[in-house]
Design an enzyme around this catalytic site. Structure first.
Site, mmCIF file in Angstrom:
data_model
loop_
_atom_site.group_PDB
_atom_site.id
_atom_site.type_symbol
_atom_site.label_atom_id
_atom_site.label_comp_id
_atom_site.label_asym_id
_atom_site.label_seq_id
_atom_site.Cartn_x
_atom_site.Cartn_y
_atom_site.Cartn_z
ATOM 1 C CE LYS A 202 -3.514 2.371 2.674
ATOM 2 N NZ LYS A 202 -4.463 2.366 3.771
ATOM 3 C CD GLU A 208 9.022 -6.030 7.315
ATOM 4 O OE1 GLU A 208 8.843 -4.897 6.797
ATOM 5 O OE2 GLU A 208 8.730 -6.282 8.493
ATOM 6 N N GLY A 262 -4.964 -1.727 4.890
ATOM 7 C CA GLY A 262 -4.179 -2.880 4.428
ATOM 8 C C GLY A 262 -4.885 -4.198 4.682
ATOM 9 N NE ARG A 263 -6.728 -3.642 10.782
ATOM 10 C CZ ARG A 263 -6.042 -2.513 10.909
ATOM 11 N NH1 ARG A 263 -4.883 -2.373 10.302
ATOM 12 N NH2 ARG A 263 -6.512 -1.507 11.624
ATOM 13 C CD GLU A 348 -2.106 -4.337 11.400
ATOM 14 O OE1 GLU A 348 -0.945 -4.749 11.552
ATOM 15 O OE2 GLU A 348 -2.585 -4.128 10.275
ATOM 16 C CG HIS A 379 -5.225 -35.617 16.508
ATOM 17 N ND1 HIS A 379 -5.441 -36.805 17.180
ATOM 18 C CD2 HIS A 379 -6.225 -35.499 15.608
ATOM 19 C CE1 HIS A 379 -6.513 -37.399 16.657
ATOM 20 N NE2 HIS A 379 -7.017 -36.615 15.715
ATOM 21 C CE LYS A 508 5.615 -0.841 9.972
ATOM 22 N NZ LYS A 508 4.676 -0.140 9.112
#
Ligand code: F6P
Length: 542
Positions: A202, A208, A262-263, A348, A379, A508
């Site tokens: 965005k 990253e 973003g999400r 978030e 399990h 950050k």
């Protein structure tokens, strides 16, 4: 304030009713399933295996009224700047609305630009799928790598996997982590001549993504020459100037807007890898499913409104019952990444400690969200869910039909397991029942006494189940939009802004400050002794 009174009534009601187990609620009311479930077409929300009674529901609905959930919802759909700290509208709902809708932001209708971008995305996706948009040697791409992180990764990853039965385009790969292992392991399996990269960010500043994109660019240039780079890259961003500076040609750049968080962005150009995988028609069905949920959320009465009900159950569990977490348990292997996706969406958005006006949130806000598909979770961690000392409300998801008719037996086993878990959580097993069971197995009285306490299940552990006919693109769209709006309802009740994420900033900033230390260009002594000590250990030559 009216809402304080309702919160107090809810607490009192909980106090007065908490001793009554779920088993008893079912024993008293044979129609409990009908009374405490809601539907949108084939999508069914069963919340009868929670302690919610008619009185609880009435009080929770009063709370929704008193906190103005409907008004806040309408403000979102109308394009008001409800993301107050960033002074932005929140309009992921417009991304899945039909062309005929009009949605105004600052007096401007955003729908034409949304549909123009969708058409461009469709043409690009079809071009890649059909080989018209080809690699530098003119042959089609066989592999597409999406480079992005957070909302620019989790949505497309989750949806690509969920829609695997519809995947008939090139193979898809996702690189997100700055850990070089991620891109190295991905590229090791790929041929540069056949690989297209989509750089998705965005902001187009995320460290990253920029590091991974630069590595991918070098990989292509080294293998195919600098001139080939243009043919092997596309980008998705709101920061078109920064994309241009990276060197991606404008006809391969797909924009979106600052009013898409973003999400909440999988519906935008961020969904390009999904479109390449499953084709524009299926992607549009995914959007249509989300739009159907939007319309339901916008228009259904609160008492029958799935996102409102799911949100209110969340509030009941988190704030009144004080449960710290919620488990997302899809009995649907292809929803493998849904828990991770919902972690970002929920945590978030609602992992906040102050309200919109800056005052502290007075009650627990967003819970810890985690999970794994059943039956694998059974399990692994269900032991704690059944017999641990905390109560973890569970959210089961399951399709009536699988995509593998030839493996119908597997699907029946899956269904039986899903239903067995919510039943076991609800009913539990008393000491008396445990003793009887052991006696039937012929154990001695001494062994029964020793073993029985370990065989007791307290039960009374709440769960909801979301059931649907089949996990197709339309249903997936409805499911995700349901969770988006559930997060919205909870935030509206807490009074928090679900659309900013200041909590990721500090890490950050400190990472930026620490890089020179790690690179040996700055001393570590400005940092605390733990950080400096660890930096020393990690950078010392062996
Ligand atoms: O983690 C913070 C965050 O801003 C997320 O909200 C976002 O989805 C992610 O980083 C990636 O951001 P971008 O798409 O700008 O690279």
């Amino acid at each position: 304030m009216v809402q304080d009174l309702i919160w107090a009534k809810l607490a009192e009601h909980h106090q007065a009713t908490q001793a009554r187990p779920l088993r008893a609620l079912f024993a008293e009311d044979s129609a409990r399933f009908t009374d405490f479930s809601a539907r949108l077409d084939d999508l069914l929300l069963d919340y009868s295996k929670t302690a919610v009674t008619a009185q609880t529901r009435a009080l929770l609905l009063e709370l929704a009224e008193a906190t103005g959930v409907a008004g806040q919802r309408d403000a979102m759909f109308a394009g008001e700047a409800i993301n107050t700290t960033e002074k932005r509208a929140v309009l992921h709902t417009a991304l899945r609305a039909p062309k005929s809708h009009r949605v105004l932001v600052d007096g401007q209708d955003v729908m034409p630009a949304i549909h123009e971008t969708l058409d461009r995305l469709g043409a690009f996706a079809d071009g890649v799928r059909g080989g018209r948009i080809a690699a530098s040697d003119g042959a089609p791409f066989t592999d597409v790598v999406n480079i992005g992180i957070g909302g620019s990764d989790l949505g497309p990853v989750m949806v690509t996997l969920a829609l695997a039965p519809y995947h008939d385009g090139p193979r898809l790969h996702y690189v997100s982590n700055v850990d070089g292992a991620h891109i190295a392991d991905t590229l090791a399996r790929l041929d540069p001549a056949r690989t297209l990269f989509i750089v998705a960010s965005k902001t187009f500043t995320t460290v990253e993504t920029m590091a991974n994109a630069a590595t991918a660019r070098r990989w292509i240039a080294a293998a195919l020459g600098e001139a080939a780079v243009g043919a092997h890259f596309a980008a998705v961003s709101t920061a078109l100037d920064k994309v241009a500076a990276f060197g991606i040609a404008p006809d391969r750049v797909f924009g979106f807007w600052d009013w898409v968080g973003g999400r909440y962005s999988v519906w935008s150009a961020i969904g390009l890898p999904v479109m390449i995988a499953v084709g524009p028609t299926h992607f549009r069905a995914f959007l249509a499913g989300a739009h159907a949920m939007d319309e339901h959320f916008r228009t259904a009465p609160l008492a029958h409104n799935l996102p409102v009900l799911l949100g209110l159950i969340g509030i009941w569990h988190r704030d009144i019952c004080n449960y710290p977490a919620r488990a997302i348990l899809p009995y649907d292997q292809r929803l493998l990444r849904l828990p991770a996706y919902l972690q970002q969406l929920d945590m978030e958005s609602n992992g906040k400690r102050v309200r919109k006006d800056g005052s502290p949130v007075e009650r627990p806000s967003g819970p810890l969200v985690w999970g794994e598909p059943g039956t694998n979770g059974q399990h692994a961690f269900y032991q704690l869910i059944h017999q641990g000392t905390d109560t973890i409300p569970c959210e089961f998801m399951v399709a009536a039909e699988g995509h593998e008719p030839e493996l119908a037996h597997h699907h029946r086993l899956l269904l039986a397991n899903c239903l067995a878990q919510s039943e076991a959580l609800m009913k539990g097993r008393t000491l008396e029942e445990a003793r009887e069971l052991l006696a039937k197995q012929g154990l001695s009285e001494a062994d029964i006494a020793a073993l029985a306490p370990h065989k007791v299940f307290p039960g009374n552990r709440p769960s909801v189940t979301l059931a649907y006919r089949k996990l197709d693109p339309f249903t997936l769209g409805r499911l995700i939009a349901l969770y988006e709006h559930r997060v919205f309802v909870e935030a509206a009740i807490w009074g928090i802004n679900a659309f900013d994420q200041w909590g990721v900033e500090l890490g950050k900033e400190l990472a930026t400050a620490l890089l020179p230390v790690i690179e040996g260009k700055a001393p570590a002594d400005a940092h605390d002794s733990s950080t400096a000590g660890l930096a020393g250990y990690l950078t010392a030559s062996s």
